[in-house]
Design an enzyme around this catalytic site. Structure first.
Site, PDB file in Angstrom:
ATOM      1  CB  SER A 158      38.387  42.118  40.469  1.00  0.00           C
ATOM      2  OG  SER A 158      37.294  42.905  40.034  1.00  0.00           O
TER       3      SER A 158
ATOM      4  CG  ASP B 188      35.395  41.468  32.071  1.00  0.00           C
ATOM      5  OD1 ASP B 188      35.530  42.666  31.740  1.00  0.00           O
ATOM      6  OD2 ASP B 188      36.011  40.956  33.019  1.00  0.00           O
TER       7      ASP B 188
ATOM      8  CG  HIS C  88      37.589  42.749  35.575  1.00  0.00           C
ATOM      9  ND1 HIS C  88      36.917  41.579  35.318  1.00  0.00           N
ATOM     10  CD2 HIS C  88      37.546  42.913  36.930  1.00  0.00           C
ATOM     11  CE1 HIS C  88      36.490  41.050  36.452  1.00  0.00           C
ATOM     12  NE2 HIS C  88      36.858  41.842  37.447  1.00  0.00           N
TER      13      HIS C  88
END
Length: 274
Positions: free
Chosen positions: A44, A251, A254
């Site tokens: 990601s 979060d 990221h």
């Protein structure tokens, strides 16, 4: 009736161009224009989550959207193209992985700031072609040779190289998913080296430059074991760029948009040997 049938292909082409699925430039010409091909692969944080916001206040519930903020360093440039999910060269725009990492909400990644920085520091390099292949949440075993992700990456890269362009490097950022178990963390070095060797073999490019990013976050307790494995990769022409210390989003997983810009610039400096 004959008139309408004859005009239909042209009307469809106009609709596709208006929707941004094709550019007004001839795609075959774009293929011949691309001189420098860069693979973007991993999970990601290279797919891009900069500016992605989770609007849910309930733990474990995801309701995400991208804020649409595009920093100057990530702006489009006629000299930067991307290979779309349909294997077409189009002008690169954020988010780069919008039709690749399709099961996730994607945002800003390091690809555009990387390409813009390379062009800024070496204007003579020519047109850059980015080949996004990353998928969020994937482990190194999911990138194993013969698997779906691996075969898609090889297929996309070979399609990108059909013109006159040269594959210059693979930008690789992955490992967070391999911090969950002690076994995966311990096996990471062996699996990653095997992966790099197979990529070079299958692309028939034995000295392909790999620029890998040291993970800055983890999905499990074994981050330092994976980071150690990344630093100790023992094959030639693999450079290491450390993401640790870059800004992490709320979060705790990221990189933020600002951090992605920094990372892209770091990757460009590594590629250019600065």
């Amino acid at each position: 009736m004959v008139y309408r049938n004859t005009m239909l292909p042209y009307l469809l082409l106009l609709l596709l161009a208006h929707a941004g699925w094709v550019t007004t430039a001839d795609l075959a010409t774009n293929c011949s224009l691309v001189k420098n091909i860069f693979i973007l692969a991993g999970q990601s944080n290279i797919s891009g989550r900069g500016g992605v916001i989770n609007h849910s206040l309930r733990p474990g519930v995801i309701n995400q959207s991208w804020d649409g903020v595009i920093p100057r360093e990530c702006e489009s440039n006629p000299s930067i193209l991307r290979l779309s999910g349909g294997l077409r060269w189009v002008e690169a725009q954020e988010p780069l992985h919008k039709d690749i990492d399709v099961n996730n909400t994607v945002g800003v990644g390091p690809g555009m700031p990387f390409a813009n920085t390379v062009l800024k520091k070496d204007p003579s390099i020519g047109v850059i072609g980015l080949v996004p292949c990353a998928v969020g949440g994937t482990s190194i075993t999911e990138w194993a040779p013969g698997g779906f992700l691996y075969k898609e990456m090889i297929k996309r890269t070979k399609a990108a190289a059909r013109g006159s362009g040269k594959i210059r490097a693979m930008l690789w950022y992955q490992g967070e998913s391999d911090t969950k178990t002690l076994e995966d963390a311990k096996m990471y070095k062996v699996r990653l080296e095997r992966f790099f060797k197979h990529v070079r073999h299958d692309l028939e490019f034995p000295n392909l430059q790999v620029i890998q990013v040291g993970i800055a976050t983890a999905l499990g307790p074994y981050m330092e074991l994976v980071r150690e494995a990344q630093r100790e990769i023992n094959i030639g022409n693999v450079k290491y760029v450390d993401a640790k210390g870059l800004q992490i989003g709320p979060d705790y997983t990221h990189l933020t948009t600002a951090a992605q810009v920094q990372l892209g610039e770091m990757l460009a400096d590594a590629f250019l040997g600065n």
